[in-house]
Enzyme design. Structure first.
Site, PDB file in Angstrom:
ATOM      1  CG  HIS A  95       0.568   6.517   2.671  1.00 44.72           C
ATOM      2  ND1 HIS A  95       0.515   7.703   3.370  1.00 44.72           N
ATOM      3  CD2 HIS A  95      -0.594   5.880   2.935  1.00 44.72           C
ATOM      4  CE1 HIS A  95      -0.631   7.778   4.018  1.00 44.72           C
ATOM      5  NE2 HIS A  95      -1.325   6.670   3.771  1.00 44.72           N
ATOM      6  NE  ARG A 151      -8.357  -1.798   6.532  1.00 48.01           N
ATOM      7  CZ  ARG A 151      -8.858  -0.978   5.602  1.00 48.01           C
ATOM      8  NH1 ARG A 151      -8.838  -1.341   4.323  1.00 48.01           N
ATOM      9  NH2 ARG A 151      -9.385   0.177   5.938  1.00 48.01           N
ATOM     10  CD  GLU A 185      -1.288   3.909   6.568  1.00 45.48           C
ATOM     11  OE1 GLU A 185      -2.206   3.526   7.309  1.00 45.48           O
ATOM     12  OE2 GLU A 185      -1.334   4.967   5.916  1.00 45.48           O
ATOM     13  CG  ASN A 191      -7.136  -3.004  11.662  1.00 47.40           C
ATOM     14  OD1 ASN A 191      -7.135  -1.917  12.215  1.00 47.40           O
ATOM     15  ND2 ASN A 191      -7.296  -3.132  10.357  1.00 47.40           N
ATOM     16  CG  HIS A 222       0.215  -4.697 -10.108  1.00 45.84           C
ATOM     17  ND1 HIS A 222      -0.681  -4.831 -11.142  1.00 45.84           N
ATOM     18  CD2 HIS A 222       1.160  -3.829 -10.549  1.00 45.84           C
ATOM     19  CE1 HIS A 222      -0.281  -4.084 -12.161  1.00 45.84           C
ATOM     20  NE2 HIS A 222       0.827  -3.467 -11.812  1.00 45.84           N
ATOM     21  CD  GLU A 267       3.931  -4.901 -13.588  1.00 48.50           C
ATOM     22  OE1 GLU A 267       4.012  -5.233 -14.781  1.00 48.50           O
ATOM     23  OE2 GLU A 267       3.216  -3.952 -13.193  1.00 48.50           O
TER      24      GLU A 267
END
Length: 131
Positions: free
Chosen positions: A5, A9, A56, A60, A74, A122
């Site tokens: 993965h 964030r 993923e 937070n 990208h 993209e």
């Protein structure tokens, strides 16, 4: 070894999940809150994690935005028709930042969209990949 993965964030998990699932058509594969760490992990993708790489999304709880940094490039997605994909994305409220068309100095048809946190995605038209 295999790629599992890529982690991004995100400032608002629900907004990001809506973009990746409703606008780009991915599926929410799993999601887990970690109250002691005050964060949530959500995994999205087009296929099960056992079959291919996924994203993923890390939220937070105490952070609403991030600096993207100069090193990030990208995420790339293969699409059948980049022109039609851009239209669908716009109809669903997504932001196209580079309309579909041949890449500079090449023939591959590409486009760029931006997720709610500013990450670039993209779109590469499958039948045009010659470069």
């Amino acid at each position: 070894m295999r790629l599992l993965h890529t982690m991004l964030r995100v400032g608002d998990l629900e907004r990001s999940l809506a973009f990746y699932t409703e606008v780009l058509g991915m599926k929410l594969l799993r999601r887990k809150d970690y109250p002691d760490g005050k964060f949530t992990l959500a995994f999205v993708g087009y296929q099960p994690e056992s079959e291919g790489a996924v994203l993923e999304l890390t939220h937070n709880w105490d952070t609403s935005s991030y600096e993207l940094g100069a090193g990030y490039g990208h995420i790339a997605l293969e699409v059948d028709d980049a022109y039609a994909a851009c239209e669908k994305i716009k109809q669903k409220g997504g932001r196209v930042v580079r309309e579909a068309g041949p890449m500079k100095h090449g023939k591959t048809v590409i486009a760029f969209v931006e997720d709610p946190d500013g990450y670039k995605v993209e779109l590469i038209q499958a039948d045009s990949r010659v470069d």
